[in-house]
Design an enzyme around this catalytic site. Structure first.
Site, PDB file in Angstrom:
ATOM      1  CG  ASN A 198     -16.240   7.359 -23.651  1.00 28.92           C
ATOM      2  OD1 ASN A 198     -16.838   6.315 -23.401  1.00 28.92           O
ATOM      3  ND2 ASN A 198     -16.747   8.305 -24.425  1.00 28.92           N
TER       4      ASN A 198
ATOM      5  NE  ARG B 198     -20.301   8.868 -22.087  1.00 27.83           N
ATOM      6  CZ  ARG B 198     -20.725   8.604 -23.299  1.00 27.83           C
ATOM      7  NH1 ARG B 198     -19.892   8.174 -24.213  1.00 27.83           N
ATOM      8  NH2 ARG B 198     -21.984   8.776 -23.604  1.00 27.83           N
TER       9      ARG B 198
ATOM     10  CG  HIS C  30     -25.963  13.166 -25.014  1.00 24.31           C
ATOM     11  ND1 HIS C  30     -26.889  13.261 -26.023  1.00 24.31           N
ATOM     12  CD2 HIS C  30     -24.930  12.440 -25.503  1.00 24.31           C
ATOM     13  CE1 HIS C  30     -26.440  12.615 -27.091  1.00 24.31           C
ATOM     14  NE2 HIS C  30     -25.255  12.103 -26.804  1.00 24.31           N
TER      15      HIS C  30
ATOM     16  NE  ARG D  93     -27.907   6.265 -31.368  1.00 26.00           N
ATOM     17  CZ  ARG D  93     -27.305   6.937 -30.395  1.00 26.00           C
ATOM     18  NH1 ARG D  93     -27.999   7.452 -29.407  1.00 26.00           N
ATOM     19  NH2 ARG D  93     -26.008   7.086 -30.404  1.00 26.00           N
TER      20      ARG D  93
ATOM     21  N   GLY E  75     -24.534  20.894 -33.646  1.00 25.50           N
ATOM     22  CA  GLY E  75     -24.923  22.157 -33.011  1.00 25.50           C
ATOM     23  C   GLY E  75     -23.863  23.236 -33.161  1.00 25.50           C
TER      24      GLY E  75
ATOM     25  CD  GLU F  41     -20.171  14.477 -23.577  1.00 30.39           C
ATOM     26  OE1 GLU F  41     -19.782  14.704 -24.745  1.00 30.39           O
ATOM     27  OE2 GLU F  41     -20.910  13.534 -23.282  1.00 30.39           O
TER      28      GLU F  41
END
Ligand code: ADP
Length: 400
Positions: free
Chosen positions: A7, A91, A181, A242, A334, A386
């Site tokens: 990544n 990625r 995502h 954001r 989460g 991921e």
């Protein structure tokens, strides 16, 4: 088979080497401040060895050379030859309408990633730099695979991805909802279906990837039909720094009132909004939750806003799919924030969502079912991965 997952950011390189026999992480880490003072690389092996080196990395190529050196030589080496690495999965943030699934990289693919770079000016050029540097350092025959954040959401219907602005801007500039995502939403939805032992093709799932960047997706019978991030990862719910979706007129109003340029407003919306903007305290949800529990007003407000927004998306996506069977929470927030899960799921019995508050506390940070026994909807905490999905895609593509 061993797969390296990369990544690449503009000045960083995150990596993981995964042994696909058993899907075990052999080594992982990050190289930071490439091309800057204070460059360093952290290398951790699966069996607990840690190396941290500080040195100047002129380019991504030098970072890859150091990484290969660490992987193949010395006490903490995990492979004896670079040729043991069967493929590298990269990625890539934006694949636009050109990529609806992962692909083996050739010159045509590289050109297409560069072509859509204006849609992700901060991210795609970094991925391209990473891919090119990797190609320089790895043997010519090592396949490179691109896995796109946007690909999973390419199944959205037009009504979900076309914005209510003149259609010509979609035609001329490709302005539409892409969603991001995607690799995480694909992983979460597949994993939760596997955990409950039902085929994903039977399920209506809402996946909440909540981290520094957050997005929610409606996964209907295995396909993404809507998601909260839009043309860029700025849309949707409020995040660490954001703003999430706001009334677009605010931009024009701010420009007039504060004499701000679009560049400055862009910086405010991406870097100075969200948790940090509302709380004035921190962009990290741990700090905000702690301050809110101490009774700090604006931190509590920030928590309330984001939990309310997540709840609204869950309701909206249940409506979009004509029902909901599974709700999944993933990402740093989460997985680790029991307050988030508890507040989102409060008073949602009308949708069939009801969590067992004790299970929510007990299984915090654990992949587990936290639904109340009598709930119609299964609510799960899922540890997203991921990197593993990127490695699986690379393995599948080179095994074809
Ligand atoms: P990224 O989007 O950068 O991958 P992560 O998924 O790692 O981000 O999530 C980072 C967020 O997760 C931060 O806001 C962090 O505060 C939050 N987080 C991590 N642990 C906890 C915790 N115990 N309670 C609440 N939030 C947490």
């Amino acid at each position: 088979m061993k797969i390296l997952v990369i990544n690449a950011g503009s000045s960083s390189l995150k990596y993981q080497l995964i042994d696909m026999d058993g899907e075990v992480v052999l080594a992982k880490g990050i190289c930071e401040r490439i091309g800057e003072d204070g460059g360093n690389i952290v290398y951790k092996t699966g069996n607990g060895k840690v190396i941290k080196k500080e040195r100047f990395f002129f380019s991504h190529t030098e970072a890859f050379e150091e990484l290969v050196n660490l992987l193949t030589t010395g006490d903490a080496a995990v492979v004896s030859d670079i040729k043991e690495i069967s493929a590298v999965g990269h990625r890539v943030v934006q694949g636009a309408e050109k990529f609806s699934q992962s692909v083996i990289i050739d010159q045509k693919v590289l050109d297409a990633i560069i072509e859509v770079s204006p849609l992700a000016p901060l991210h795609n050029p970094a991925a391209v730099a990473g891919i090119k540097a990797c190609m320089e350092v790895f043997p010519k025959e090592t396949p490179m695979v691109a896995v796109f954040d946007t690909a999973f959401h390419q199944t959205m219907p037009e009504k979900a991805y076309i914005f209510g602005i003149p259609y010509e801007y979609y035609e001329k500039y490709h302005i539409r909802r892409y969603g991001f995502h995607g690799t995480s939403h694909r992983y979460i939805s597949a994993k939760v279906a596997e955990n409950i032992g039902r085929p994903i093709e039977e399920l209506k799932i809402v996946t909440c990837h909540l981290g520094n960047g957050s997005s929610i997706a409606a996964v209907d019978h295995g396909k993404s039909i809507d998601t909260s991030m839009g043309f860029t990862p700025l849309d949707g719910i409020m995040m660490g720094t954001r703003s999430g979706g706001i009334d677009p007129s605010i931009i024009i109003y701010l420009e007039e009132k504060e004499g701000l340029s679009y560049k400055e407003i862009n910086n405010i919306l991406n870097k100075k909004s969200g948790f940090i903007g509302v709380s004035g305290y921190s962009s990290d949800s741990r700090d905000i939750v702690d301050a809110s529990l101490r009774g700090e007003y604006r931190s509590k407000l920030a928590c309330d806003i984001v939990r309310y927004q997540v709840k609204k998306y869950v309701g909206a996506y249940a409506a979009a799919m004509g029902g909901i069977d599974v709700l999944a929470f993933a990402g740093g927030i989460g997985e680790n924030s029991l307050h988030m899960r508890s507040d989102v799921c409060k008073n949602m019995e009308f949708l069939g969502i009801k969590i067992d508050e004790e299970a929510n506390i007990k299984y915090d940070r654990t992949e587990h079912d936290i639904s109340a026994p009598d709930a119609r909807v299964r609510t799960w905490i899922i540890a997203t991965n991921e990197e593993l999905l990127i490695a699986r895609d690379a393995k599948d593509l080179i095994s074809k």
